[in-house]
Enzyme design. Structure first.
Site, PDB file in Angstrom:
ATOM      1  N   HIS A  15      33.895  41.763  52.757  1.00 22.83           N
ATOM      2  CA  HIS A  15      34.798  41.238  51.721  1.00 22.83           C
ATOM      3  C   HIS A  15      34.826  39.717  51.820  1.00 22.83           C
ATOM      4  O   HIS A  15      34.921  39.154  52.916  1.00 22.83           O
ATOM      5  CB  HIS A  15      36.203  41.813  51.934  1.00 22.83           C
TER       6      HIS A  15
ATOM      7  N   HIS B  56      36.595  30.657  46.873  1.00 22.85           N
ATOM      8  CA  HIS B  56      37.762  31.496  46.606  1.00 22.85           C
ATOM      9  C   HIS B  56      38.619  30.747  45.604  1.00 22.85           C
ATOM     10  O   HIS B  56      39.247  29.752  45.933  1.00 22.85           O
ATOM     11  CB  HIS B  56      38.515  31.750  47.905  1.00 22.85           C
TER      12      HIS B  56
END
EC number: 3.1.4.11
Length: 1216
Positions: free
Chosen positions: A331, A378
């Protein structure tokens, strides 16, 4: 073994082999990024492949543990110096380009904190050789799972390599290596007659392997092994014999779950080989004797690993659909720390792939620079950006270095620029090349009901998971949506979990895609995340095939759609909710389709959820934060350490089979799954810490909820002893492990303050029972050199308490009878009722009353299909017949007694097999097929005859019309004849015309007859060919079905035979027990002392008789089974022999039919023609020539009986 694959796996793993060039050493130049100084060195590897070491010009040696090495790169993948001066210094040698001679060795304690050893070779070939060899050594699975002895040898090798310039071993290195207790080290050195001062050094030749072993025995004495050695036969003598050693290995060390045929117990010759290998005293070894020293070496040797090497190897079936595997998944792969701040790293993709991960995530965002290059980061956090192109290059570089099986790229695409999305697609195509799977495989089209291809089918392929562009929307609207896309959120959203009930999405603050529940997305929480990703452009959409993300609606909807290439992602909270509400449906869903689980957004510290939760539901891609080495990540590493570290683990059978339903919350035994019983005794520890502290060990079990036991056991804390603590405590018993194939055992050691020392995670199915060393590993699953725990493990198939006595009685009848007698005596002594006991034993009614109870508790009776096709003949004497009260039956002869209980079993005949339902059903099917075939041809024949009848009528009508015209003309001519002036030749001309008309009519009818005859012949031949082909296929299918039916019935018969064998043994024991009761009744008349003596003798002789009779019964049963098996083979052969016979008969039948066919058709047409012409002659419509000699033509439509003719009795026949 319970749940094991059929057959014996052939080990493919290669042992560590160090090439001569690495042992001898090679000259390199070493350089560092932060310095302009280059260092010429000689680089070597020790012969065992433990260390990578180099010596500089000052003869100083540096070591690099090969277990820390992650990768070795050369050429364009190696690091290049940025400083031009440094580059100039390195450009030495005259063979090859500098870039091709560069090597980078990547090493470190984990995936994030890595270092580089930069080297330049003098030749390109040398650079390539060292790169390949070092990478091979660093990734060798056997090297990562060495024996205890090998780890101790590694410590010795380290001491031998770290020598002074004079070649001596500094004692400070020994004290540093064994730093837990300096006083012990000093005493151990003195026991070896070596100097003990920390500042001293010793010559290498004085510290031989034998001296090192004596040093270890003194430093870490092992009294617990001495006890084991004594208990197993060496009490009165200082050695174990070959027979005692064989018993120890086969009874204590062998896995009772193994199939004894495939994995037979060791024989004397094999044990002798082990003794000769490990026994240091050659004279003892030759005699087949093993000393305690040799015994200790065997326990720490490579043959005695706690996990079989076959389990480390690629030993699972890799040809099943992709959805049948757990897939190692990452992830937010690019992150090196938390989710909100920290560096993103291209190197993380390399490290994650090298560690065995097969699914990585790419969070793609629009680049803001002038070059408009897409980036990975991100979104809306303080994490740094990295180049999308560099990430793709890194993936291409390391994709298949450690595993050949497919890579899955999970795109989270927030790039709202069509131009940059086109760049992304172009980079994927150009950099991945042929490895990128652009089109679905021919065998696995993207259609409903078609399963996914297997990892084997997709070897060396890269698959893309990205939103697929909908073909329904127009191009213009697509662009409009793309331009209007609001980048106010970030998510996995490769697929979105959509609540099935209204308002469910609003009620939950967790969004359905990666990090949707982050605090910086408050405005979009209620709306969900369906639009959080950018629309996929045509270019990116074309890369997607087998992994198409869709919104999850419900398990029922997914089942109806039945599209294996559609998958959904679930945030951990939503996944847990589905698992709680619909566990069975979740497992069913994962049999056909892929699912991905990812951490909830509130895990800003990059912590992980327990992956076991979702493995229990069969979820394939359980994605974790690889940068965080917590317990969850440790469990994940333990899971994927096996099956060749391929990144794929085959799910348990019940999570794959469509005909089985599995509830992960089950608490009872599942039919078809063999549960295990596991017992672990922590005996001692060795070199657990480098400090003088107390230590303890904990044991955990992870698996299904019913199997999971956190901190199930904890030893007492040793008092200031980390060198050789011994724990004399009771073992921890996991009585019932319901699903062993998904359960793992964790053994972890801690210092008294709770500081983690090391652990090992072992799959229950892979654990070997017996005495073993558990060599501990650190948090990153890297092996520690010295710390180990010595354990005794028992593992076996689980037997419920209800059947424990029965199992014991069947496996050891003598011990069972003795135990029963002993218990009876103890109870009698306690109650002082000897007389009453004898009376009860003598009562014949007691025996009969026990019989029903025995029947009820017999496991063989449970679940037996009494309708199985087995026809046992009743024995000559009824088994339950009782003698008259008071009478004493004379002892029966052995054979008579055995024959009285032995049931005669006959194999089913072929005729009986043909009565089986499945076979009869197939016959009926074939009957219908033949009936339909004949019906179709009958219809064609009828139509043909109708066609010819119509044609005949047309010819006949034309003939009558033309004849009438000629006759009319003849009448006119006759009137003219009556006039005197008219000529006489007119009548002759008319007669000639009528004759010509008759001849023409006759010829037309003959032609029509010939044509009809030929067409009927062709039609019937076509029918015969169809029948023949159909019957030939029927023969094949019927023979195959009969063979299958025979095998199934015969297997059922053999299974039933086993049950009969057990019943016969019980019946024999019952009869013999009855004889014993009769003898006891006889002895009642004698005095008490004499009765006791006779009773003791009776019991002794009874035990001997029981053993002898059971042995003879087993021999008779074995012969009966052999005879039955032979008969089964004979019947199967008879079935196979019928096939050529039937085919030959079929050929002959249709040869005869084809031969007779022309004549039959001719006769049929002639008969029909006779009737038709006769009828027409009566009406005067037939030509005179036909009336006298009718042509043989079929001119009428016959009935179905006439058409079928000879088929009436055979058309529905089946070959068998």
């Amino acid at each position: 073994m319970a749940g094991a694959q059929p057959g014996v796996h052939a080990l493919q793993l290669k042992p560590v082999c160090v090439s001569d060039s690495l042992k001898k050493g090679t000259k390199f130049v070493k350089w560092d990024d932060d310095s302009t100084i280059v260092t010429p060195i000689i680089l070597r590897t020790d012969p065992q492949g433990f260390f990578f070491y180099w010596t500089d010009q000052n003869k100083e040696t540096e070591l690099l543990d090969l277990s820390l090495v992650k990768d070795a790169r050369c050429g364009k993948h190696a690091k290049a110096p940025k400083d031009p001066k440094l580059r100039e210094l390195l450009d030495v040698g005259n063979i090859g380009h500098l870039e091709q001679r560069m090597i980078t060795v990547v090493y470190g304690p984990d995936l994030v904190n890595i270092s580089h050893l930069n080297l330049v070779a003098f030749q390109e070939e040398v650079a390539k050789e060292w790169t390949n060899e070092v990478f091979s050594l660093a990734t060798n699975l056997l090297a990562q799972n060495m024996s205890r002895d090998a780890f101790l040898e590694k410590a010795y090798t380290k001491l031998k390599l770290q020598v002074t310039p004079e070649g001596r071993i500094p004692l400070k290195n020994i004290y540093r290596l064994f730093s837990a207790d300096r006083k012990r080290v000093e005493t151990a050195l003195e026991a070896c007659s070596l100097p003990s001062s920390r500042n001293d050094s010793i010559p290498q030749e004085d510290f031989t392997p034998d001296v090192y072993r004596v040093f270890l025995n003194n430093l870490c004495p092992r009294p617990e092994i001495d006890n084991i050695f004594s208990e197993f036969g060496a009490k009165s003598k200082p050695y174990l014999t070959v027979d005692q050693m064989m018993d120890f290995i086969n009874l204590k060390q062998r896995d009772p779950r193994l199939n004894e045929i495939l994995y037979p117990p060791l024989k004397q010759e094999q044990v002798q080989v082990l003794i000769e290998k490990y026994e240091p005293n050659s004279s003892l070894a030759k005699k087949g004797q093993m000393s305690v020293d040799g015994f200790m070496r065997y326990l720490s040797g490579e043959e005695n690993g706690v996990v079989s090497p076959e389990k480390l190897d690629l030993n699972e079936d890799m040809s099943q659909p992709l959805s049948h595997y757990f897939i190692n998944s990452s992830h937010n792969t690019y992150l090196t720390a938390g989710q909100l701040a920290g560096n993103s790293s291209v190197e993380m993709y390399r490290q994650v792939l090298l560690s065995g991960c097969r699914c990585v995530e790419l969070d793609c965002w629009k680049g803001r620079t002038a070059e408009e290059e897409p980036v990975i980061t991100h979104g809306f956090t303080m994490t740094t950006e990295i180049s999308f192109k560099e990430v793709i290059e890194a993936i291409a570089e390391c994709a298949f270095k450690t595993s050949p099986f497919p890579i899955l790229l999970s795109f989270e695409n927030h790039v709202d620029s069509p131009k940059q999305q086109a760049k992304m697609a172009e980079y994927c195509r150009l950099i991945f090349g042929d490895a990128l799977l652009m089109e679905p495989l021919e065998k696995y089209p993207l259609e409903s009901g078609v399963p996914l291809p297997s990892p084997m089918d997709l070897m060396y392929k890269i698959l893309v998971k990205n939103k697929k562009k909908s073909h329904k929307s127009s191009e213009g609207s697509g662009k409009k949506k793309l331009s209007e896309q609001a980048s106010n959120t970030y998510s996995d959203s490769s697929s979105v979990f959509e609540p099935s009930s209204p308002g469910a999405g609003e009620a939950d603050t967790e969004s359905d895609d990666d990090d949707d529940d982050d605090d910086c997305k408050k405005s979009s929480m209620d709306e969900g995340t369906a639009g959080s990703e950018a629309m996929a452009t045509e270019e990116m959409s074309n890369l997607v095939n087998y992994i198409q993300p869709v919104k999850f609606e419900s398990f029922e909807t997914s089942k109806k759609r039945n599209k294996s290439f559609e998958m959904s992602s679930f945030v951990e909270t939503k996944g847990l909710e589905q698992l709680t509400k619909s566990p069975v449906e979740f497992v069913e869903y994962n049999k056909m389709q892929l699912s991905r689980i990812y951490p909830k957004g509130t895990r800003v510290d990059s912590s992980n959820y327990m992956p076991q939760l979702f493995w229990n539901a069969g979820c394939q891609m359980v994605a974790l934060n690889f940068q965080t080495v917590d317990l969850a990540m440790q469990i994940n590493m333990g899971m994927y350490e096996y099956n060749g570290k391929s990144g794929y683990r085959l799910k348990p059978e019940f999570m794959r089979r469509p005909d089985k339903h599995f509830d992960p919350f089950t608490e009872g035994i599942v039919d078809g799954i063999v549960a295990n019983t596991l017992s672990v005794k922590i005996i001692s520890g060795q070199f657990l810490s480098d400090k003088k502290v107390g230590t303890y060990v904990e044991v955990d079990m992870f698996g299904l909820p019913v199997d999971t036991r956190r901190k199930a056991f904890k030893t007492k804390t040793s008092q200031g002893n980390a060198v050789n603590p011994v724990w004399e405590e009771e073992p921890i018993v996991f009585k019932k492990v319901v699903l062993p194939s998904l359960a793992c055992l964790r053994i972890a050691a801690y210092e008294e303050g709770g500081k983690f020392i090391g652990h090992r995670i072992l799959p229950v199915q892979a654990i070997r029972p017996g005495y073993h060393y558990i060599c501990l590993r650190n948090e990153r699953n890297q092996p520690l050199m010295l710390p180990a725990v010595f354990v005794y493990i028992e593992v076996k198939d689980y037997v419920p308490d209800t059947y424990a006595d029965v199992i014991e009685a069947l496996s050891n009848p003598i011990r069972y009878v003795n135990l029963m007698e002993q218990r009876a005596k103890q109870l009698a002594a306690l109650t002082l009722e000897d007389e009453e006991e004898v009376k009860k034993e003598a009562d014949p009614g007691e025996t009969s009353s026990e019989a029903p109870s025995e029947t009820r508790t017999t496991p063989a009776e449970n679940g037996v299909n009494h309708t199985a096709t087995l026809a046992p003949k009743p024995p000559s004497q009824a088994p339950h017949s009782q003698p008259a009260p008071g009478s004493v039956k004379a002892p029966a002869k052995t054979e008579d007694l055995i024959q009285s209980v032995l049931t005669e079993v006959e194999a089913q005949t072929i005729e009986e097999l043909k009565q089986q339902k499945s076979f009869v059903k197939l016959q009926k099917k074939h009957y219908k097929e033949m009936k339909d075939l004949v019906k179709r041809h009958h219809k064609k024949t009828t139509e043909l005859i109708k066609e010819h009848t119509t044609k005949y009528n047309e010819i006949q009508n034309d003939y009558l019309r033309r004849r009438a015209a000629l006759e009319k003309s003849a009448k006119k001519d006759s009137k003219k004849k009556s006039e005197p002036s008219s000529p006489d030749h007119g009548s002759s001309a008319i007669e000639q015309d009528l004759a010509a008309l008759d001849a023409e009519m006759t010829q037309k009818l003959i032609d029509l007859k010939d044509k009809q005859q030929q067409q009927l012949l062709n039609l019937r031949q076509e029918q015969y060919y169809s029948e023949k082909y159909q019957k030939r296929e029927h023969i094949k299918l019927l023979i195959q079905k009969l063979t299958d039916v025979a095998e199934e019935c015969q297997n059922n018969q053999l299974k039933k035979l086993k049950e009969i064998c057990e019943k016969e043994k019980k019946e024999l024991k019952k009869k013999m027990d009855k004889k014993r009761q009769e003898k006891i009744t006889e002895a009642k008349s004698k005095d008490k002392s004499q009765m006791e003596e006779e009773k003791t003798e009776m019991i002794r002789s009874y035990i001997q008789e029981v053993v002898q009779y059971i042995k003879r019964l087993e021999e008779a049963q074995s012969k009966r089974q052999e005879k039955l098996v032979e008969k089964h083979k004979e019947i199967r052969q008879q079935i196979l022999d019928e096939k050529p016979k039937l085919q030959m008969e079929l050929e002959q039948e249709y040869q005869d039919k084809f031969k007779r066919l022309p004549l039959e058709i001719l006769e049929f047409v002639q008969e029909a023609m006779k009737g038709k012409v006769s009828e027409d002659s009566n009406h005067g419509s037939a030509p005179p020539s036909l009336a006298s000699d009718p042509a043989k033509v079929n001119l009428k439509s016959p009935s179905s009986e006439e058409v079928q003719g000879e088929n009436a009795g055979r058309e529905f026949d089946t070959p068998l």
